[in-house]
Design a protein around this motif. Structure first.
Motif, PDB file in Angstrom:
ATOM      1  N   LEU A 338       2.452   9.318  -8.087  1.00  0.00           N
ATOM      2  CA  LEU A 338       2.122   8.079  -8.800  1.00  0.00           C
ATOM      3  C   LEU A 338       1.922   8.282 -10.296  1.00  0.00           C
ATOM      4  CD1 LEU A 338       1.433   5.044  -8.665  1.00  0.00           C
ATOM      5  CD2 LEU A 338      -0.938   5.699  -8.123  1.00  0.00           C
ATOM      6  N   GLN A 339       1.380   9.432 -10.691  1.00  0.00           N
ATOM      7  CA  GLN A 339       1.019   9.646 -12.093  1.00  0.00           C
ATOM      8  C   GLN A 339       1.736  10.880 -12.637  1.00  0.00           C
ATOM      9  OE1 GLN A 339      -3.181  10.135 -11.798  1.00  0.00           O
ATOM     10  NE2 GLN A 339      -3.603   7.980 -11.348  1.00  0.00           N
ATOM     11  N   GLN A 357       6.068   6.465  -6.408  1.00  0.00           N
ATOM     12  CA  GLN A 357       5.161   5.327  -6.261  1.00  0.00           C
ATOM     13  C   GLN A 357       4.981   4.653  -7.621  1.00  0.00           C
ATOM     14  OE1 GLN A 357       1.919   7.553  -4.523  1.00  0.00           O
ATOM     15  NE2 GLN A 357       2.351   6.767  -2.480  1.00  0.00           N
ATOM     16  N   PHE A 358       4.861   3.316  -7.597  1.00  0.00           N
ATOM     17  CA  PHE A 358       4.756   2.527  -8.813  1.00  0.00           C
ATOM     18  C   PHE A 358       3.494   1.680  -8.758  1.00  0.00           C
ATOM     19  CE2 PHE A 358       9.187   3.387  -8.006  1.00  0.00           C
ATOM     20  CZ  PHE A 358       9.696   3.728  -9.255  1.00  0.00           C
ATOM     21  N   PRO A 359       2.752   1.572  -9.871  1.00  0.00           N
ATOM     22  CA  PRO A 359       1.575   0.692  -9.899  1.00  0.00           C
ATOM     23  C   PRO A 359       2.004  -0.774  -9.830  1.00  0.00           C
ATOM     24  CG  PRO A 359       2.021   1.603 -12.078  1.00  0.00           C
ATOM     25  CD  PRO A 359       2.958   2.288 -11.140  1.00  0.00           C
ATOM     26  N   GLY A 361       0.559  -5.098  -9.855  1.00  0.00           N
ATOM     27  CA  GLY A 361      -0.484  -5.992 -10.338  1.00  0.00           C
ATOM     28  C   GLY A 361      -1.383  -6.483  -9.214  1.00  0.00           C
ATOM     29  N   ARG A 362      -2.417  -7.225  -9.582  1.00  0.00           N
ATOM     30  CA  ARG A 362      -3.408  -7.679  -8.603  1.00  0.00           C
ATOM     31  C   ARG A 362      -2.819  -8.644  -7.595  1.00  0.00           C
ATOM     32  NH1 ARG A 362      -7.606 -11.596 -11.632  1.00  0.00           N
ATOM     33  NH2 ARG A 362      -8.153 -11.917  -9.434  1.00  0.00           N
ATOM     34  N   PHE A 363      -1.782  -9.383  -7.979  1.00  0.00           N
ATOM     35  CA  PHE A 363      -1.193 -10.358  -7.063  1.00  0.00           C
ATOM     36  C   PHE A 363      -0.066  -9.760  -6.228  1.00  0.00           C
ATOM     37  CE2 PHE A 363      -2.800 -12.901 -10.654  1.00  0.00           C
ATOM     38  CZ  PHE A 363      -3.731 -13.666  -9.971  1.00  0.00           C
ATOM     39  N   GLN A 364       0.263  -8.486  -6.441  1.00  0.00           N
ATOM     40  CA  GLN A 364       1.309  -7.827  -5.671  1.00  0.00           C
ATOM     41  C   GLN A 364       0.745  -6.787  -4.709  1.00  0.00           C
ATOM     42  OE1 GLN A 364       3.616  -6.442  -9.103  1.00  0.00           O
ATOM     43  NE2 GLN A 364       5.227  -7.868  -8.538  1.00  0.00           N
ATOM     44  N   ARG A 365      -0.554  -6.683  -4.621  1.00  0.00           N
ATOM     45  CA  ARG A 365      -1.164  -5.677  -3.765  1.00  0.00           C
ATOM     46  C   ARG A 365      -0.984  -6.038  -2.295  1.00  0.00           C
ATOM     47  NH1 ARG A 365      -6.871  -4.682  -7.094  1.00  0.00           N
ATOM     48  NH2 ARG A 365      -5.868  -4.072  -9.067  1.00  0.00           N
ATOM     49  N   GLY A 366      -0.982  -4.995  -1.461  1.00  0.00           N
ATOM     50  CA  GLY A 366      -0.814  -5.203  -0.036  1.00  0.00           C
ATOM     51  C   GLY A 366      -2.087  -5.678   0.636  1.00  0.00           C
ATOM     52  N   LYS A 367      -2.050  -5.702   1.961  1.00  0.00           N
ATOM     53  CA  LYS A 367      -3.194  -6.197   2.725  1.00  0.00           C
ATOM     54  C   LYS A 367      -4.436  -5.326   2.533  1.00  0.00           C
ATOM     55  CE  LYS A 367      -0.344  -8.321   6.326  1.00  0.00           C
ATOM     56  NZ  LYS A 367      -0.016  -8.359   7.771  1.00  0.00           N
ATOM     57  N   LYS A 368      -4.240  -4.038   2.292  1.00  0.00           N
ATOM     58  CA  LYS A 368      -5.375  -3.122   2.133  1.00  0.00           C
ATOM     59  C   LYS A 368      -5.757  -2.947   0.662  1.00  0.00           C
ATOM     60  CE  LYS A 368      -4.418  -0.558   6.383  1.00  0.00           C
ATOM     61  NZ  LYS A 368      -4.209   0.780   6.983  1.00  0.00           N
ATOM     62  N   GLN A 370      -3.893  -2.012  -1.936  1.00  0.00           N
ATOM     63  CA  GLN A 370      -3.309  -0.864  -2.601  1.00  0.00           C
ATOM     64  C   GLN A 370      -2.828  -1.243  -4.002  1.00  0.00           C
ATOM     65  OE1 GLN A 370      -0.221   0.345   0.065  1.00  0.00           O
ATOM     66  NE2 GLN A 370      -1.590   1.498   1.393  1.00  0.00           N
ATOM     67  N   VAL A 371      -3.068  -0.369  -4.953  1.00  0.00           N
ATOM     68  CA  VAL A 371      -2.681  -0.632  -6.337  1.00  0.00           C
ATOM     69  C   VAL A 371      -1.338   0.026  -6.661  1.00  0.00           C
ATOM     70  CG1 VAL A 371      -5.058  -0.863  -7.107  1.00  0.00           C
ATOM     71  CG2 VAL A 371      -3.968   1.393  -7.130  1.00  0.00           C
ATOM     72  N   PHE A 372      -0.620   0.449  -5.651  1.00  0.00           N
ATOM     73  CA  PHE A 372       0.680   1.086  -5.868  1.00  0.00           C
ATOM     74  C   PHE A 372       1.643   0.661  -4.757  1.00  0.00           C
ATOM     75  CE2 PHE A 372      -1.796   3.844  -3.153  1.00  0.00           C
ATOM     76  CZ  PHE A 372      -0.907   4.185  -2.153  1.00  0.00           C
ATOM     77  N   LYS A 373       2.908   0.922  -4.991  1.00  0.00           N
ATOM     78  CA  LYS A 373       3.948   0.631  -4.013  1.00  0.00           C
ATOM     79  C   LYS A 373       4.872   1.836  -3.914  1.00  0.00           C
ATOM     80  CE  LYS A 373       7.445  -2.811  -2.767  1.00  0.00           C
ATOM     81  NZ  LYS A 373       8.106  -4.082  -3.174  1.00  0.00           N
ATOM     82  N   THR A 374       5.183   2.266  -2.700  1.00  0.00           N
ATOM     83  CA  THR A 374       6.042   3.426  -2.477  1.00  0.00           C
ATOM     84  C   THR A 374       7.490   2.980  -2.321  1.00  0.00           C
ATOM     85  OG1 THR A 374       4.227   4.574  -1.344  1.00  0.00           O
ATOM     86  CG2 THR A 374       6.451   5.444  -1.038  1.00  0.00           C
TER      87      THR A 374
END
Length: 527
Positions: A338-339, A357-359, A361-368, A370-374
């Motif tokens: 991620l970093q 993995q990419f950071p 935004g707050r409206f794109q986070r998953g159910k848990k 998560q602040v990143f997407k794989t």
């Protein structure tokens, strides 16, 4: 070689007590290969279960039974003389093919006698490199003997192999290795130790001790390891390494590298592991946080703590020294998913895939939350290599039909390999660049024509897009597009599953769209 005798072969119990099929054949074409494969698979399943339960003496007896079986000998000869892509490559004896009579004669004489002929060494280009890789070519007889030994050894070691090793194992693929990495990092970013082993030159004595098989098989494997190598009309004796190019060499390499994950698990029990916040991890957390994924000699180790990754690198060097192996330091590196880490950008390439993995935004986070997407997609290097291959075809081909004939298989194979990950944008980019290559090809073919004429002549609008192709008897023959491949997620194989475990229900469901060994093999799976 002389022709085989006229006496028919019996596949029941022969005078030596060897098991086989109950059919009698007068020649090669009369053999029922489906029955032979089913018979061998049942015996391999028995070997697998005995190995799993630790009954070594009974397992060795079954392996002897298999290597002396007429069914196994015939199947081994068929695999190396008819099914293998390199079947026409001659060894030091100069024999490149056998007729049916000679195959039957070889089947009567084939046995693990502890002897091995010299191998012919050639050099082939190494992928993604200007280096040449040595390849040893055994004789046809030795290839058949190696396949015979592989039939007996493979189910034994399938019961022992670690769950996260994938290459050169039946019913496992690159997509399974990528799935294991995704499962490990999908919920938590981790540091990555990308390992590359320097020239897999394995110590012979250490390998034979690790195989620990019965005397007859041991003598035969030792003979293959010590077989002479003909190179530039000079015969030399190897002191280390497996005979690359032989049928059994991938299995021997897998055996040599097996045990790394178990060794690291034992090592973790004796140290205190901490998470990035400094908290000491419990035993359960320690077992779930470290992931080791091995694909042949390409190894990826993942853990959330950089301190542990650095310690693992030191421990890995010690473990490899036991087999007289070492790391290629210039290609072994550490990164984060991620970093950035010490100037290294996030993400890494593995088996042609880009894993990063990419950071979000707050409206794109998953159910848990998560602040990143794989995301896993084809690497830039894979795309470049693929498009370079299509460009090379267009340099020497002048016929439209020949262009489609040569490029379509490349597009199909490449897109099928990457169809299980997020490849939509990469596919669209490949279509765009390939379209520009094709348009440049048409302009060079017709330098006096204007560009609109070239478009009308070679590109036809189909479903609101222009497709390269030609008309044959009024039917349009198109060039396949990468975007035609449907993205379908791959279901990873369960950790310790093997085609020899006897769970026909699981394998009939998993292999319902592709056949294992032969088209009629699913008859056994569906019983």
């Amino acid at each position: 070689m002389k022709a085989s005798p006229n006496k028919p072969l019996s596949f029941g119990k022969d005078k030596d007590g060897n098991n086989g099929n109950n059919n009698t054949f007068e020649n090669w074409k009369d053999i029922n290969w489906s029955n032979i494969e089913i018979h061998i698979l049942k015996l391999q399943t028995r070997i697998y279960k005995l190995s799993k339960s630790g009954e070594r003496e009974k397992m060795w007896e079954c392996q002897r039974l298999l290597t002396k079986s007429k069914s196994a000998k015939l199947l081994s000869i068929r695999r190396v003389t008819q099914d293998n892509r390199g079947r026409s490559t001659p060894g030091v004896d100069g024999i490149s093919s056998l007729n049916p009579e000679e195959r039957m004669l070889l089947a009567n004489k084939l046995s693990l006698d502890g002897r091995a002929s010299s191998v012919k060494r050639v050099f082939i280009p190494k992928p993604d490199s200007k280096e040449l890789r040595p390849l040893g070519i055994p004789t046809i007889k030795d290839r058949a003997k190696q396949y015979l030994a592989k039939l007996a050894l493979e189910p034994e070691w399938e019961a022992k192999f670690e769950s996260n090793s994938y290459e050169f194992r039946p019913a496992r693929s690159c997509q399974d290795a990528i799935g294991a990495i995704y499962t490990s990092i999908n919920q938590k970013p981790k540091y990555v130790l990308d390992v590359d082993i320097r020239k897999c030159r394995i110590d012979h004595d250490a390998l034979l001790r690790k195989i620990d098989t019965y005397s007859e098989m041991r003598r035969q494997i030792a003979a293959w390891l010590k077989a002479g190598i003909w190179e530039n009309n000079t015969l030399r004796k190897p002191d280390c390494g497996t005979p690359q190019g032989g049928v059994i060499s991938p299995l021997l390499a897998n055996i040599a590298l097996d045990g790394l994950e178990r060794s690291l698990e034992d090592w973790r029990k004796n140290i205190q592991l901490r998470d990035p916040k400094g908290r000491i991890l419990s035993t359960r957390e320690k077992q779930s946080s470290l992931t080791v994924v091995r694909y042949a000699d390409d190894i990826v180790i993942l853990h959330p703590s950089i301190e542990i990754i650095i310690l693992i690198k030191i421990e890995l060097v010690k473990w490899l020294n036991k087999m007289k192996l070492s790391l290629k330091m210039e290609k072994t590196g550490i990164c984060h998913t991620l970093q950035p880490y010490e100037g290294t950008p996030p993400g890494f390439d593995f088996l042609g895939f880009r894993i990063q993995q990419f950071p979000v935004g707050r409206f794109q986070r998953g159910k848990k939350g998560q602040v990143f997407k794989t995301l896993i997609k084809p690497s830039v290097e894979s795309v470049k290599k693929h498009l370079d291959s299509t460009k090379e075809v267009l340099k020497h081909v002048k016929s439209t039909s020949k262009v489609i004939e040569e490029i379509n298989p490349k597009i199909l194979g490449w897109s099928q390999y990457f169809r299980h990950v997020a490849s939509e944008r990469r596919f669209a980019k490949c279509d765009y660049i390939l379209g520009k290559q094709l348009y440049s090809w048409t302009r060079k073919k017709h330098p006096t024509r204007v560009y609109k004429w070239c478009l009308r002549r070679y590109f036809t609008r189909i479903n609101n897009r222009k497709v390269f192709g030609f008309f044959k008897k009024g039917v349009h023959v198109p060039l396949r597009m990468h975007s035609d491949t449907v993205i379908k997620r791959h279901v990873k194989i369960r950790g310790d599953r093997s085609p020899f475990d006897g769970d026909w229900k699981y394998w009939s469901h998993r292999l319902r769209n592709r056949y294992y060994r032969s088209q009629k093999m699913l008859i056994l799976f569906n019983k």
